[in-house]
Each structure stands twice: as C-alpha cells, then as structure tokens.
Scaffold this motif. Structure first.
Motif, short mmCIF file in Angstrom:
data_model
loop_
_atom_site.label_atom_id
_atom_site.label_comp_id
_atom_site.label_asym_id
_atom_site.label_seq_id
_atom_site.Cartn_x
_atom_site.Cartn_y
_atom_site.Cartn_z
N SER A 220 36.69 38.20 35.09
CA SER A 220 36.96 36.99 34.32
C SER A 220 37.95 37.25 33.21
N GLY A 224 41.17 35.23 33.42
CA GLY A 224 41.19 34.24 32.35
C GLY A 224 42.42 34.33 31.48
N SER A 230 39.00 28.11 30.47
CA SER A 230 37.64 28.64 30.61
C SER A 230 36.98 28.09 31.87
N ASN A 233 38.46 29.25 35.15
CA ASN A 233 38.10 30.65 35.36
C ASN A 233 36.65 30.78 35.84
N THR A 237 36.07 32.61 39.47
CA THR A 237 35.37 33.89 39.64
C THR A 237 33.86 33.72 39.77
N GLU A 259 28.84 34.67 33.01
CA GLU A 259 30.10 34.18 33.57
C GLU A 259 30.83 33.28 32.59
N SER A 263 34.41 34.28 31.04
CA SER A 263 35.55 33.43 31.39
C SER A 263 36.21 32.84 30.16
#
Length: 616
Positions: A220, A224, A230, A233, A237, A259, A263
């Motif tokens: 990320s 990112g 955000s 991303n 991912t 996550e 991200s």
C-alpha cells in the motif's frame, strides 16, 4: 431522441477528448510552447466537457445525457475559448472589465462550482460560495474580519481574468505535474506493476509474524505514493491483502484497519505523495526535491508505527506468516520487475538534479514505455495505451475541478486580505503558544479533510493557517507538512473515515467499527506531525548529529508507545509495564537529553524485566 451516456457514440467522444487531453498535457510538458494561462484554459475546457459528459447532474440521470449537460458542454467551450482568444487584450486593457467579460466570468464561476459539485460533492462549492459572499458583503462585518467590500465586477475580473483565481497556481499544478504523474501511474498499472509490487511485498514480509498485514503495509505504501488516493489504494491492494489477513487469523475489523491506515499513508510517502506535494512546492517556491527530502523521515516513521503495531499484535495472538511454499523468491521477483523500477529510479535521478517535477514525470513516462517493451508480459498494445490515456484524463477531471474551485477561494483570500486577518486571529487566540496553534490547525485540517479532497484541504489551509503557524515560530516546511498530514488523516478519522469504510466493505465488517480500529492502529502516526514541528531535524533541518539523535529517539518512542498500546513487548505486558512503556515513549519524545536518557533507561528496564519473566 434520448442519448445515453454509455452509448457508443458518446463513449467515442469521451475517449477521443480524454486522449486529446492527455496528449496536450504531455505536449506542453515536453515543448512548453503555450502561454500558461492559455494552457490552463485548454485543460479546463477539456476537463469541463468530460465532466458534463461523464458525471450526471443528479443520480436519477445516471444513464441519460440531458439537454442541460449538452448546454453546459457548449458553455464550457465558450468561456474557455474566450480566454484563449482574448488573453492578450486582457493585458492591454489593464484591469478594465467589459460586459462580455462579466457574462463569461459569471458563466465560468458557475461551471467551476457545478463541475466541482458533480465530481466531489457539495462541500467545496459551498465553501467557495461562502468566500465570494464574504468578498461582496464584508463591509457589513464588524471587527478584524471586516473589509471595504468588493463589487461583483471587481471579483469577476480577479477570479476569471487573472492568474489569482480560477486559473491560478492550484489549477496550473493540476494541469501539469499532477496530471503527468496520474498518467505515469495509469501506464504503470496497465503494464502490470501492481502485481509486481504486491509480489515484492510478499517476498519481503510474507514469512514473518502476521505476514499479510506487513504485505499490506509495504504494498500500500508503494502503490499509494503513485495513486495519491487512499480509497483507490484500499480497493487496489485491499482486495488481495484483506482476505489474506483474515485467512491467517486477523479479525475482519483489524484487517480493514491495517489496509486503510497503510493505504492512506501513501499520500505522505515520497517520491510522489499524491498531488498536494507538487502544489506545496509551487506555493513555497522551492524545488520539489526539497519537499521529498523533508518528507522522507516522517513517512518512514509513520510506516514504522504501523509495522510495529501489526508485528506486536501478531506476536500477542500467535499469528504466523504465509507458508514458505506460497512465497515467491525475492531475488527472482526483484529481477523480473527491474523494468518497473527503472522509471521510478529515473524520476528520483531527474528530481535530484534539480529539474522540475514536470520534466521528471514525462521522462519517467517515456522510460516506462521503453522498459515495458523488454518483456512480453509487460508490453502494452494500442488498446492498453488508449485505455491508459483515457484513465488518466478521466481520473484528473475531479482534481482539475477541485483545484479550479479552490483557486477561487485563494483568489478571495488574496483580494480581501483574509489570510492576514486569519493569521492575526490564530496568533491572538494561541497567545504565543505553538501547541494551541497546532491543535487549532489539526482540527481544521481534519474537519475540512472529511468533506474535501486532500488537495483542496491543503490549498485552503495553506493560505489561512500556515502563515499563522509560521509567525508562531513553526518552520515553514513543518507548517505546510503539518497541514498536509492531518488533511490526509481525515480519511481514517471517524466519523467520516472514507478509507476505513472502503476497507470494511472488502473485509465484510461494520464500517464504524473498522474506522475506530483504524484510528487505534494509526494513532501513533497522529503524533508524528507534532514530532517534526518540535524536532525540525526530522525534516533534515539541522546537523547530522541532531538528525541522528532525533531519528533514533523517535524510533525508540514509537516502539515503546506501540508496545504499550498493544499490551505486548517481547511478551504480554502487565498494566504497570504498559504504563512504564508509555512513560518511556513520552520522555523520549520530549526534546531534552535528560528525558531521552531516562526514557531509554525505562525502556531497557522493561525489556530486561520481560526477558527475565520469559526465562523464568
């Protein structure tokens, strides 16, 4: 006859205009033979048209292209072509405004507000309207925020016929640097870079405790920085990392939190840092590489805080990594993806030489296109190239609309002197205390960031609160990065934590529960902007010794606080150990050598205590 947005004819027009927009920005970057205001007007023209063809006025018209949309497309052509044709006459007229100027200017303001509303929602257009009302009726306000008031014609001239409003720095950066890096990201995505970065992250961290969570952090962070979004991303991912985290035993809310926080950090991770860093470089009048250098240590500290959180959480609940048989070999993966690393390395090299981000971006694009030809799997055909050009232009529409709208806010601030008034207000309220000014700015950044894109949040506050922080004694880089950080963190701050909500959808858990868990996972990251304000050495401002000491104490503080929050160091902690670890982290943060020494002693003591308990 009702024309649908997904009709082949309409899609052909959208694709053609998007390709034209991408090629025009690329042409301007390489040759630069168009006057800046004309270039911005052309970019705005194509973005307007794409906006009204793609985004409906209301959700009920999602599929239908209405007569209003067609009229707005025609009006977009008129107001922007008017700038291109008559630009030289605006200069010769030296500030006078004609009736046609007023008509076109009024239409342009309406189009900017409407395009921003369609692409990013009501918040930014309403704020822009509020600022314009302030410019018109400010003479009715008492006290320090009052002013003489400005006529509508004066405001139209300032916002439409100069580079102080719609066609200002914000739009200029979006129409050059930002667009080019979005185009670079689109080509990188289509060439298979996402899979490469994911495989690279798996090979590096897959075997360690809680491997999938660490994969999320690495992947990320890499993606990112390029995507600058955000939510995008998280979706890109998270569809891989969140199921992996759940599979090895992480709870859905924790998987979503890791996550989302990883991200979101992509927007503060050099070298690209989303769009805001380019605007920051322009506003500060410094080389972009200076921003990258200043931002690198805080970004690493943020990701270190996430890494420590997931590592300690995995150790506490006994989670292992991915089976070795499922992990690709690092050496093999690394060399397979060298074509993807070449353009990234080239961007760094070009920026390091002092060249502009625009030059770095288009050179990176050309190197990527050449490198993609080396392997059949990454080679792009005509369809892929067209899709990349289209994706970049369509993605940029919302950014162009947001920056044009934010430009109007900046125009009102410069016209009325509101920036100086707001600075005086913050300084008087803070009464010389930097911490109070920082807290006010943090709250403003998070609140604005909940309703505005990061770019717009940064632009607005950079002209309102950054000067106040500077006058309170905050270094200029630290002040602007402080605003950027908390504007980014709005994506993971309840109750409007959009990145957390996106991750919760993939993890299949409560959005609100995921947002509060994300806040806990990223909590140490919220201390980092305060750290680099009080320790400018973390921004590479100071001697080598100062930088080393500040970095080491910050790392130790992050480890201590993470251990305290997770209730685990090298073993599960008692409440007394947690209190001591938190105290150790707090003392390591304070900028005095005596507190650093005491904090280190306490940290070593708790480590020795736990080591003794573990062995007995």
């Amino acid at each position: 006859m009702i024309l649908k947005r997904d009709a082949a004819f309409v899609q052909w027009i959208i694709t053609g205009l998007a390709i034209c927009l991408s090629f025009f920005v690329l042409y301007y970057a390489v040759f630069g033979s168009v006057i800046a205001m004309k270039q911005r007007a052309i970019v705005l023209l194509l973005s307007f048209v794409l906006c009204f063809l793609i985004y409906p006025a209301v959700k009920k018209q999602q599929e239908r292209l209405s007569i209003v949309d067609v009229l707005l497309v025609m009006l977009s052509v008129a107001v922007t072509v008017y700038i291109v044709i008559h630009f030289e006459s605006f200069i010769l007229r030296a500030g006078s405004t004609t009736t046609m100027d007023m008509i076109m200017g009024s239409a342009a303001i309406f189009l900017v507000l409407e395009s921003a509303r369609r692409t990013i929602g009501w918040a930014l257009p309403l704020i822009a309207l509020f600022f314009m009302l302030y410019a018109t009726f400010g003479h009715y306000l008492p006290g320090m925020f009052g002013h003489n008031g400005y006529s509508f014609s004066r405001m139209i001239h300032h916002l439409y016929l100069t580079t102080e409003g719609i066609f200002g720095t914000a739009l200029g950066v979006a129409a050059t640097f930002v667009f080019l890096f979005i185009l670079f990201g689109a080509f990188l995505e289509r060439s298979g870079a996402s899979k490469y970065f994911m495989d690279l992250a798996i090979s590096l961290t897959g075997k360690s405790k809680g491997g999938p969570a660490k994969i999320s952090i690495f992947a990320s962070g890499l993606m990112g920085s390029i995507s600058g979004s955000s939510i995008a991303n998280v979706v890109g991912t998270g569809t891989f990392t969140i199921p992996l985290m759940k599979k090895i035993g992480y709870k859905p809310t924790y998987a979503a939190a890791v996550e989302a926080s990883a991200s979101t950090g992509g927007q503060i991770m050099p070298p690209i840092m989303g769009a805001s860093a380019f605007i920051m470089a322009e506003m500060l009048g410094v080389p972009y590489m200076d921003i990258v250098v200043a931002a690198i240590l805080p970004a690493i500290l943020y990701y270190l805080s996430l890494y420590m959180n997931v590592h300690l959480e995995a150790a506490k609940i006994g989670l292992e990594g991915i089976p070795e048989a499922q992990i690709p070999k690092f050496r093999k993966i690394f060399f397979q993806g060298l074509p993807f690393l070449a353009p990234m390395a080239m961007i760094f090299i070009v920026l390091f030489t002092g060249a502009s981000p625009m030059k770095a971006a288009y050179i990176g694009i050309f190197v990527l296109l050449a490198a993609s030809l080396i392997k059949k799997s990454s080679r792009m055909n005509v369809k892929t190239l067209v899709s990349s050009l289209k994706d970049a232009a369509v993605t940029s529409v919302s950014i162009v609309s947001a920056t044009a709208c934010a430009g109007m806010i900046i125009g009102v601030v410069s016209l009325t002197g509101l920036g100086l008034k707001f600075t005086d207000f913050v300084i008087s309220f803070a009464q010389g205390h930097i911490l109070i000014g920082l807290i006010l700015t943090m709250v403003a950044s998070i609140v604005l960031g909940m309703s505005l894109p990061t770019v717009a949040t940064y632009i607005v506050l950079s002209v309102l609160t950054a000067p106040a922080l500077e006058q309170l004694g905050v270094p200029i880089f630290a002040a602007h990065l402080f605003i950027l950080y908390f504007g980014v963190f709005a994506d993971i701050t309840p109750p409007v934590a959009l990145a957390s909500y996106a991750a919760s959808g993939i993890a299949k858990c409560s959005p609100m529960a995921a947002s509060f868990k994300t806040l806990r996972v990223a909590l140490i990251g919220f201390l980092i902007p305060f750290l680099f304000v009080y320790f400018p050495a973390l921004l590479w401002q100071g001697s080598i010794i100062e930088i080393i000491i500040a970095t080491v104490t910050a790392i130790l503080a992050i480890i201590a606080i993470a251990a305290s929050l997770n209730g685990y160091f090298i073993a599960k902690t008692t409440w007394l150990q947690r209190i001591l670890l938190l105290a150790s982290g707090g003392m390591l943060i304070v900028s005095e050598w005596i507190t650093d020494v005491i904090g280190l002693i306490v940290l070593v003591f708790v480590y020795g205590w736990q080591r003794y308990q573990k062995n007995h």
